[in-house]
Design a protein around this motif. Sequence first.
Motif, PDB file in Angstrom:
ATOM      1  N   GLY A   1       0.791  -1.223   0.000  1.00 48.07           N
ATOM      2  CA  GLY A   1       0.000   0.000   0.000  1.00 48.07           C
ATOM      3  C   GLY A   1       0.825   1.276   0.000  1.00 48.07           C
ATOM      4  O   GLY A   1       1.985   1.286   0.431  1.00 48.07           O
ATOM      5  N   PRO A   2       0.234   2.382  -0.450  1.00 47.83           N
ATOM      6  CA  PRO A   2       0.989   3.631  -0.592  1.00 47.83           C
ATOM      7  C   PRO A   2       1.388   4.285   0.722  1.00 47.83           C
ATOM      8  O   PRO A   2       2.338   5.074   0.758  1.00 47.83           O
ATOM      9  CB  PRO A   2       0.023   4.529  -1.383  1.00 47.83           C
ATOM     10  CG  PRO A   2      -1.337   3.997  -1.051  1.00 47.83           C
ATOM     11  CD  PRO A   2      -1.164   2.517  -0.924  1.00 47.83           C
ATOM     12  N   ASP A   3       0.661   3.975   1.807  1.00 47.29           N
ATOM     13  CA  ASP A   3       0.937   4.630   3.086  1.00 47.29           C
ATOM     14  C   ASP A   3       1.649   3.724   4.083  1.00 47.29           C
ATOM     15  O   ASP A   3       1.720   4.048   5.278  1.00 47.29           O
ATOM     16  CB  ASP A   3      -0.375   5.144   3.696  1.00 47.29           C
ATOM     17  CG  ASP A   3      -1.023   6.216   2.831  1.00 47.29           C
ATOM     18  OD1 ASP A   3      -0.300   6.903   2.088  1.00 47.29           O
ATOM     19  OD2 ASP A   3      -2.263   6.352   2.881  1.00 47.29           O
ATOM     20  N   VAL A   4       2.156   2.601   3.626  1.00 46.41           N
ATOM     21  CA  VAL A   4       2.956   1.740   4.490  1.00 46.41           C
ATOM     22  C   VAL A   4       4.199   2.517   4.933  1.00 46.41           C
ATOM     23  O   VAL A   4       4.821   3.222   4.142  1.00 46.41           O
ATOM     24  CB  VAL A   4       3.354   0.455   3.742  1.00 46.41           C
ATOM     25  CG1 VAL A   4       4.411  -0.323   4.505  1.00 46.41           C
ATOM     26  CG2 VAL A   4       2.123  -0.417   3.502  1.00 46.41           C
ATOM     27  N   SER A   5       4.540   2.405   6.212  1.00 42.91           N
ATOM     28  CA  SER A   5       5.647   3.200   6.754  1.00 42.91           C
ATOM     29  C   SER A   5       6.966   2.835   6.082  1.00 42.91           C
ATOM     30  O   SER A   5       7.131   1.743   5.523  1.00 42.91           O
ATOM     31  CB  SER A   5       5.757   2.968   8.260  1.00 42.91           C
ATOM     32  OG  SER A   5       6.262   1.666   8.528  1.00 42.91           O
ATOM     33  N   GLU A   6       7.928   3.762   6.175  1.00 38.60           N
ATOM     34  CA  GLU A   6       9.245   3.512   5.607  1.00 38.60           C
ATOM     35  C   GLU A   6       9.890   2.280   6.236  1.00 38.60           C
ATOM     36  O   GLU A   6      10.545   1.486   5.550  1.00 38.60           O
ATOM     37  CB  GLU A   6      10.146   4.734   5.810  1.00 38.60           C
ATOM     38  CG  GLU A   6       9.803   5.924   4.935  1.00 38.60           C
ATOM     39  CD  GLU A   6       9.969   5.613   3.448  1.00 38.60           C
ATOM     40  OE1 GLU A   6      10.839   4.788   3.102  1.00 38.60           O
ATOM     41  OE2 GLU A   6       9.232   6.187   2.636  1.00 38.60           O
ATOM     42  N   GLN A   7       9.702   2.126   7.555  1.00 38.37           N
ATOM     43  CA  GLN A   7      10.285   0.991   8.254  1.00 38.37           C
ATOM     44  C   GLN A   7       9.696  -0.328   7.745  1.00 38.37           C
ATOM     45  O   GLN A   7      10.421  -1.288   7.470  1.00 38.37           O
ATOM     46  CB  GLN A   7      10.050   1.122   9.759  1.00 38.37           C
ATOM     47  CG  GLN A   7      10.711   0.025  10.584  1.00 38.37           C
ATOM     48  CD  GLN A   7      10.414   0.164  12.070  1.00 38.37           C
ATOM     49  OE1 GLN A   7       9.334   0.607  12.453  1.00 38.37           O
ATOM     50  NE2 GLN A   7      11.364  -0.228  12.908  1.00 38.37           N
TER      51      GLN A   7
END
Length: 342
Positions: A269-275
């Motif tokens: 998904g587009p809003d998955v965190s960078e981590q």
Amino acid sequence: MRIVSKGWPLAAVVGMVLLGACEQNGSAESEVFGPSRPECIAPSAPGGGFDLTCKLAQKAFRDLGLLNSPMRVTYQPGGIGAVAMNSVIAQRASDANIIVAFSGGSLLNLAQGKFGRYSEHDVRWVAASGIDYGMLAVRDDSSFHELGDLIESLKANPAGVVFGAGGTVGSQDWMKSALIARVANIDYRGMRYVPFEGGGEAQVALLGGHIQVYSGDISEVVGLLESGRVRILAVMSDARLPGRFAEVPTAKEQGFDLSWPILRGYYTGPDVSEQDYAWWVETFETMMRDERFDRVREEFGMFPYAIAGADLHALIAERMAHYRLLAQEFDLNPQAPGVAAR
């Protein structure tokens, strides 16, 4: 404030607190980061290339011990990935548990604007872990024994042969048959094509005699080929493939300059965190470097290919430009968004 130990020496109390803190820190440091409920979404009905792509990841992650919890495979058929992508972006944009299978067919449909208002900029591309190739298959009792037999039949009567595959007109499976027609100077618009919701349904139709030619991917028909129930007229690779496919002729060696490699991979998904995104990318890279993964990938009928993260994003941009040009050449009226919709 006065602290009363109620019978415990103060030094013992302090020691217990410090010991507890050390144990807590040690536990946090040793904890393996990753999804708690890993899931791979196959954007099709069971069977076919998307299902294989998810099951490849499922088995490889399990066999290599890279996940804390088993990965489940779920299905969201519709639009060669359109339903799944819209669902993930709208409802699970930040869900770090999921990856979604994609292929070159997904990108081709994206290039034609068939995913609605979304484009390739609206998800995070994780990894491509294998490559597949297009092919044309018939039943073992078919009168077509080589690609030339099929071409001659099409030249005599383009509507006399019924093709079928997992996708509508404009999909990559339709495109394979259309490209065969074009290089043979046949009007592809006069051909008969039956769309199905995934390669599994199309294979059932082929075996049942409802279609005569299945224009799918070679990894999808491993079982049917080994059981002798189908014959592959041509594989769309530049050279013959190794191993179990060594006897399958290419379209090129039969006089038709045609190649159709199929990227197989995953996005999130587009809003998955960078981590979380970095974990998926790095874990896929670890998996794809492991020799054991090579054996699993071969088991699923796919061929070596490994790219992830930023490099995959760059490759997707290149492939999208190619597919948009191809869509224009076949008058598929691409209306894909040029910029991110989010």
